[in-house]
Design a protein around this motif. Structure first.
Motif, mmCIF file in Angstrom:
data_model
loop_
_atom_site.group_PDB
_atom_site.id
_atom_site.type_symbol
_atom_site.label_atom_id
_atom_site.label_comp_id
_atom_site.label_asym_id
_atom_site.label_seq_id
_atom_site.Cartn_x
_atom_site.Cartn_y
_atom_site.Cartn_z
ATOM 1 N N ASP A 178 0.844 -1.196 0.000
ATOM 2 C CA ASP A 178 0.000 0.000 0.000
ATOM 3 C C ASP A 178 0.876 1.243 0.000
ATOM 4 O O ASP A 178 0.584 2.226 0.662
ATOM 5 C CB ASP A 178 -0.929 -0.013 1.227
ATOM 6 C CG ASP A 178 -2.038 1.027 1.110
ATOM 7 O OD1 ASP A 178 -2.325 1.448 -0.024
ATOM 8 O OD2 ASP A 178 -2.602 1.409 2.151
ATOM 9 N N TYR A 179 1.973 1.168 -0.741
ATOM 10 C CA TYR A 179 2.846 2.329 -0.858
ATOM 11 C C TYR A 179 2.479 3.132 -2.103
ATOM 12 O O TYR A 179 2.205 2.565 -3.173
ATOM 13 C CB TYR A 179 4.306 1.898 -0.971
ATOM 14 C CG TYR A 179 4.910 1.388 0.323
ATOM 15 C CD1 TYR A 179 5.272 2.278 1.337
ATOM 16 C CD2 TYR A 179 5.130 0.030 0.513
ATOM 17 C CE1 TYR A 179 5.842 1.819 2.511
ATOM 18 C CE2 TYR A 179 5.705 -0.439 1.690
ATOM 19 C CZ TYR A 179 6.051 0.456 2.684
ATOM 20 O OH TYR A 179 6.612 0.000 3.855
ATOM 21 N N THR A 180 2.505 4.451 -1.974
ATOM 22 C CA THR A 180 2.349 5.331 -3.138
ATOM 23 C C THR A 180 3.451 6.383 -3.091
ATOM 24 O O THR A 180 3.869 6.820 -2.012
ATOM 25 C CB THR A 180 0.975 6.030 -3.167
ATOM 26 O OG1 THR A 180 0.814 6.807 -1.971
ATOM 27 C CG2 THR A 180 -0.153 5.019 -3.294
ATOM 28 N N ARG A 235 1.676 10.273 -4.330
ATOM 29 C CA ARG A 235 0.237 10.025 -4.503
ATOM 30 C C ARG A 235 -0.130 9.658 -5.942
ATOM 31 O O ARG A 235 -1.302 9.696 -6.313
ATOM 32 C CB ARG A 235 -0.579 11.250 -4.082
ATOM 33 C CG ARG A 235 -0.491 11.613 -2.619
ATOM 34 C CD ARG A 235 -1.213 10.589 -1.753
ATOM 35 N NE ARG A 235 -1.425 11.061 -0.400
ATOM 36 C CZ ARG A 235 -2.009 10.334 0.555
ATOM 37 N NH1 ARG A 235 -2.410 9.111 0.273
ATOM 38 N NH2 ARG A 235 -2.159 10.818 1.764
ATOM 39 N N LYS A 236 0.869 9.279 -6.751
ATOM 40 C CA LYS A 236 0.591 8.995 -8.165
ATOM 41 C C LYS A 236 1.051 7.609 -8.593
ATOM 42 O O LYS A 236 0.407 6.959 -9.410
ATOM 43 C CB LYS A 236 1.272 10.049 -9.049
ATOM 44 C CG LYS A 236 0.755 11.462 -8.836
ATOM 45 C CD LYS A 236 1.559 12.469 -9.656
ATOM 46 C CE LYS A 236 1.078 13.886 -9.399
ATOM 47 N NZ LYS A 236 1.900 14.884 -10.144
ATOM 48 N N HIS A 265 1.686 3.859 -7.686
ATOM 49 C CA HIS A 265 1.253 2.882 -6.690
ATOM 50 C C HIS A 265 2.075 1.601 -6.823
ATOM 51 O O HIS A 265 2.171 1.030 -7.915
ATOM 52 C CB HIS A 265 -0.233 2.546 -6.881
ATOM 53 C CG HIS A 265 -1.134 3.738 -6.838
ATOM 54 N ND1 HIS A 265 -1.698 4.219 -5.669
ATOM 55 C CD2 HIS A 265 -1.552 4.571 -7.823
ATOM 56 C CE1 HIS A 265 -2.429 5.285 -5.939
ATOM 57 N NE2 HIS A 265 -2.359 5.520 -7.235
ATOM 58 N N ARG A 286 1.698 -1.916 -6.159
ATOM 59 C CA ARG A 286 0.613 -2.838 -5.840
ATOM 60 C C ARG A 286 1.101 -4.079 -5.104
ATOM 61 O O ARG A 286 0.350 -4.723 -4.380
ATOM 62 C CB ARG A 286 -0.085 -3.242 -7.138
ATOM 63 C CG ARG A 286 -0.901 -2.138 -7.790
ATOM 64 C CD ARG A 286 -2.198 -1.921 -7.034
ATOM 65 N NE ARG A 286 -2.949 -3.161 -6.934
ATOM 66 C CZ ARG A 286 -3.799 -3.619 -7.866
ATOM 67 N NH1 ARG A 286 -4.011 -2.905 -8.961
ATOM 68 N NH2 ARG A 286 -4.436 -4.750 -7.694
ATOM 69 N N TRP A 325 3.645 -2.261 -10.518
ATOM 70 C CA TRP A 325 3.314 -0.838 -10.491
ATOM 71 C C TRP A 325 1.947 -0.576 -11.129
ATOM 72 O O TRP A 325 1.508 -1.311 -12.014
ATOM 73 C CB TRP A 325 4.359 -0.013 -11.238
ATOM 74 C CG TRP A 325 5.765 -0.168 -10.771
ATOM 75 C CD1 TRP A 325 6.784 -0.838 -11.393
ATOM 76 C CD2 TRP A 325 6.332 0.371 -9.575
ATOM 77 N NE1 TRP A 325 7.946 -0.750 -10.677
ATOM 78 C CE2 TRP A 325 7.699 -0.011 -9.543
ATOM 79 C CE3 TRP A 325 5.830 1.134 -8.529
ATOM 80 C CZ2 TRP A 325 8.554 0.344 -8.519
ATOM 81 C CZ3 TRP A 325 6.686 1.490 -7.498
ATOM 82 C CH2 TRP A 325 8.025 1.112 -7.501
ATOM 83 N N GLU A 326 1.362 0.538 -10.710
ATOM 84 C CA GLU A 326 0.132 1.006 -11.353
ATOM 85 C C GLU A 326 0.052 2.519 -11.200
ATOM 86 O O GLU A 326 0.435 3.074 -10.156
ATOM 87 C CB GLU A 326 -1.106 0.359 -10.717
ATOM 88 C CG GLU A 326 -2.408 0.806 -11.377
ATOM 89 C CD GLU A 326 -3.646 0.425 -10.582
ATOM 90 O OE1 GLU A 326 -4.757 0.796 -11.010
ATOM 91 O OE2 GLU A 326 -3.506 -0.218 -9.516
ATOM 92 N N ASN A 357 -2.806 5.836 -12.104
ATOM 93 C CA ASN A 357 -4.200 6.130 -12.467
ATOM 94 C C ASN A 357 -4.328 7.360 -13.346
ATOM 95 O O ASN A 357 -5.429 7.682 -13.806
ATOM 96 C CB ASN A 357 -5.037 6.317 -11.197
ATOM 97 C CG ASN A 357 -4.985 5.093 -10.299
ATOM 98 O OD1 ASN A 357 -4.570 5.164 -9.150
ATOM 99 N ND2 ASN A 357 -5.403 3.945 -10.828
#
Length: 743
Positions: free
Chosen positions: A458-460, A463-464, A466, A468, A499-500, A502
């Motif tokens: 749950d690291y980001t 805030r962009k 992620h 996973r 990685w992800e 959004n």
């Protein structure tokens, strides 16, 4: 039977076309040798209708660099090809990858070899714009090199018409991985090689059947065209002069006959070269235009190291991309091929006819001329590219093929070895494409966003970005050690990151994968890998939105003098131009500028425990740990305690070591409790046989005279101590006394 009707040659050409197309598709635009510059020279001619001139071409927006003053015939053909097939003439938009994230040459891994930034998911077939132009020009190069194969076949047929040597010689040229790379690239080597090959065909005819005017004029034209492709083509005129001299002496002709023949040979070459030479004189004051070229590439500042230069030349003759070599095992078959061929030729030399020996010596002379040209050029400027020897590749291939034929005959196996090589070489080329080329530029695999991942996180980052999930372990990739590179003989971090994003990321961030000391406040690094994600092939600005990127790495740890211990695996992102990292969140909590994922055990050296500190009888804690050495000293009222532990069986959980300074009445004067090695080596990572050197500092907090120092291990949550024994006898309070004022 004519060459064009030969089924064997057609089969070799068909396989060559298939493999070269594989190279064309697999190597991204401009990642071939000097491809940007050669493409830009051709585009300049197609757009401007004239040859480029240094500085002026760059000012007009053409990235020609040193190739602006190269002999222009290949580029003129490229410009015609672009116009003929209406290839886009738009300027390239590719940007150079920042040098800090590219690793060229012999490196620890085969990652980060892309020198031009791209979106690997957008540049796939069907190609568009300038990328389509590059791949279209590559096709022209491949077609030109078919003429080299036909010439090699014809040359070998002239020498050995009733043998398998033409098959093998053509296969050696066609399936040389470096030849396939060059033939699938935009490069003027693709024109001089076929022209020089057919010039050799004509030269052997002149030697065999005599120098007629038509043959001399034809050879002069081919020599001039070769020199108009690359300056090393001028060597053909020297070789032709040697043949004319030999024929004149053999036929006892007059000096005037030699002079007339020389004029017929040299004149057409000079006529072809004259416009380009005058162009160079007018613009640079140098007919060969080497002066401005050297100003671009730079001259050698240090003396060339002989063995290293020859090694690089050998490797790059069989396979080299602009920024890297292939895994070392891929070169072994070609060392056998070349070495066996040379030995076979020498061993069977006496069984070759005199006429064949004379013609083979001509081929050897041509190889010597090209090698001499390379040596001279390498003394001027660093140039270890094996492709510089390609104008003589057919000559070398015939000598190697002859050697294997001779070896087969010496062993009374007829054509066994040549047939095996003809079958094996295309398979080797396919293997190198699959194992050496494709992985260098392949982007990471993508998965649907709903896919499950191991060790979900749950690291980001900012805030962009992620994270996973991840998978990490330390491995010992033995087969890579032997087959790929010696760096993999060391412990290797095997890590996969999922990685992800959004939303689109406009900036290209550098990914840092690090093994950092597990001791709080200690920033010592065991491994620091700082490059673009996806092995350098996937800048963050090209990341697809709402898909999971599976980013896998095998990172050999650098050699270092650390004991076996734990290291924290951490990730960070930062900009190439600075070290400011993106902030990291774990859920809704900001945790700094790095994500610490796990602690990994990294093998190292065993610590040295001082012999005077050895305990007469080790103290055992459970059946898992033994205390073998202990030493204590008082420093300005405080105490320093050095301990050596030995792991006997694994401990599934982490334990804390307690070190208590106790007064004679039992009062606790001070403690030095803490995890082993100040958290650098938690007990769950200990393995049987490990030795752990452990240092504890104890500050006395209560007045009193120290009488004992007791040591043991306890669970940090429950407080339960591991049972302590000496010679099987349980110790009071499960604590071992390592120092006492009492007897």
């Amino acid at each position: 039977m004519s060459v064009l009707k030969s089924k064997g040659l057609l089969l070799l050409i068909l396989v060559f076309l298939t493999l070269s197309t594989g190279w064309n598709v697999s190597v991204p635009a401009y990642e071939n040798l000097d491809e940007m510059e050669h493409t830009e020279v051709a585009r300049h001619i197609a757009v401007m209708g004239k040859l480029p001139v240094h500085n002026r071409a760059e000012e007009a927006g053409f990235q020609v660099r040193q190739e602006a003053s190269q002999p222009p015939l290949y580029h003129i053909l490229g410009a015609i090809w672009m116009r003929l097939f209406q290839l886009p003439l738009t300027p390239p938009t590719a940007q150079v990858v920042p040098g800090a994230v590219v690793t060229c040459g012999d490196t620890e891994t085969f990652y980060n070899k892309s020198t031009w930034a791209r979106d690997p998911y957008q540049d796939d077939f069907p190609w568009q714009g300038h990328v389509r132009t590059v791949h279209g020009l590559r096709l022209l190069s491949t077609l030109l090199q078919i003429a080299t194969l036909a010439g090699t076949w014809t040359l070998a047929q002239q020498l050995f018409p009733k043998s398998i040597i033409p098959f093998l010689a053509t296969a050696i040229v066609a399936f040389n991985p470096q030849f396939l790379l060059v033939a699938a690239g935009v490069n003027n080597d693709n024109l001089i090689t076929p022209l020089a090959t057919w010039a050799l065909v004509l030269l052997l005819t002149i030697w065999q059947q005599g120098p007629t005017p038509a043959r001399l004029l034809g050879y002069g034209i081919l020599s001039g065209l070769a020199a108009l492709s690359k300056l090393s083509g001028l060597g053909l005129l020297g070789l032709g002069g040697l043949v004319l001299l030999g024929r004149t002496l053999q036929e006892r002709e007059s000096f005037w006959s030699l002079l007339r023949r020389s004029v017929l040979l040299i004149l057409p070459a000079l006529i072809l070269l004259a416009p380009w030479l005058l162009h160079n004189w007018r613009h640079y004051g140098d007919p060969t235009a080497l002066t401005p070229m050297l100003e671009e590439v730079g001259q050698r500042q240090t003396r060339a190291e002989l063995w290293g230069t020859l090694r690089l030349m050998y490797l790059s003759y069989w396979g080299q991309l602009p920024c890297t070599f292939y895994p070392r095992a891929l070169y072994w078959p070609f060392a056998l091929l070349a070495g066996g061929g040379v030995l076979g030729t020498l061993a069977g030399w006496k069984k070759i006819s005199r006429s064949q020996k004379e013609q083979l010596l001509l081929l050897v002379s041509w190889f010597g001329i090209i090698t001499g040209a390379w040596i001279r050029w390498n003394l001027i400027t660093p140039a270890t590219g094996g492709r510089l020897l390609f104008p003589a590749a057919p000559a070398l291939a015939i000598l190697i093929a002859l050697g294997w034929q001779q070896l087969s005959r010496l062993l009374q196996w007829e054509t066994l070895f040549p047939r095996l090589w003809v079958a094996l070489l295309p398979l080797l080329a396919l293997l190198i494409l699959r194992a050496g080329v494709i992985p260098l530029f392949a982007p990471p695999p993508l998965h649907a966003v709903e896919s499950s991942v191991p060790y979900p996180g749950d690291y980001t980052f900012d805030r962009k970005i992620h994270l996973r999930g991840y998978r990490a372990q330390l491995t010992d990739p033995t087969w890579r050690c032997h087959l790929a590179a010696s760096s993999y003989c060391r412990p290797t971090l095997d890590v996969t990151l999922f990685w992800e994003i959004n939303e689109h990321l406009p900036q290209d961030w550098v990914l840092a994968i690090q093994l950092v000391s597990a001791t709080p406040g200690n920033d010592t690094l065991r491994l620091s890998y700082n490059h673009w994600p996806g092995h350098g092939n996937l800048p963050t600005s090209a990341w697809p939105v709402n898909q999971i990127i599976e980013d896998h790495y095998l990172l050999p740890l650098p050699a270092a003098d650390f004991p076996t211990q734990g290291w924290d695996l951490q990730l960070a992102f930062f900009a190439p131009e600075g070290q400011a990292r993106l902030p990291v969140w774990a859920g809704e909590e900001q945790v700094g500028d790095a994500a610490r994922l796990t602690t990994l055990r990294v093998p190292g050296g065993a610590p040295t425990c001082p012999t005077p500190a050895a305990l007469e009888t080790p103290a055992h804690f459970g059946d898992a740990v033994a205390l073998t050495h202990a030493e204590s000293r008082s420093l300005n009222g405080d105490w320093q305690v050095s301990l050596c532990w030995q792991s006997l069986t694994p401990l599934p959980e982490d334990y804390t070591i307690f070190v208590h300074v106790i007064a004679a009445d039992g009062t606790l004067l001070g403690t030095g409790d803490g995890p082993p090695m100040q958290q650098a080596f938690p007990t769950h990572l200990w393995q049987p046989g490990d030795q752990i050197a452990d240092l504890h500092q104890i500050q006395l907090t209560t007045d009193g005279e120290p009488a004992q120092i007791a040591v043991g291990l306890y669970h940090p949550e429950s407080g339960a101590r591991l049972p302590a024994t000496v010679n099987g006898a349980r110790l009071p309070n499960d604590a071992a006394l390592i120092w006492s004022t009492q007897p």
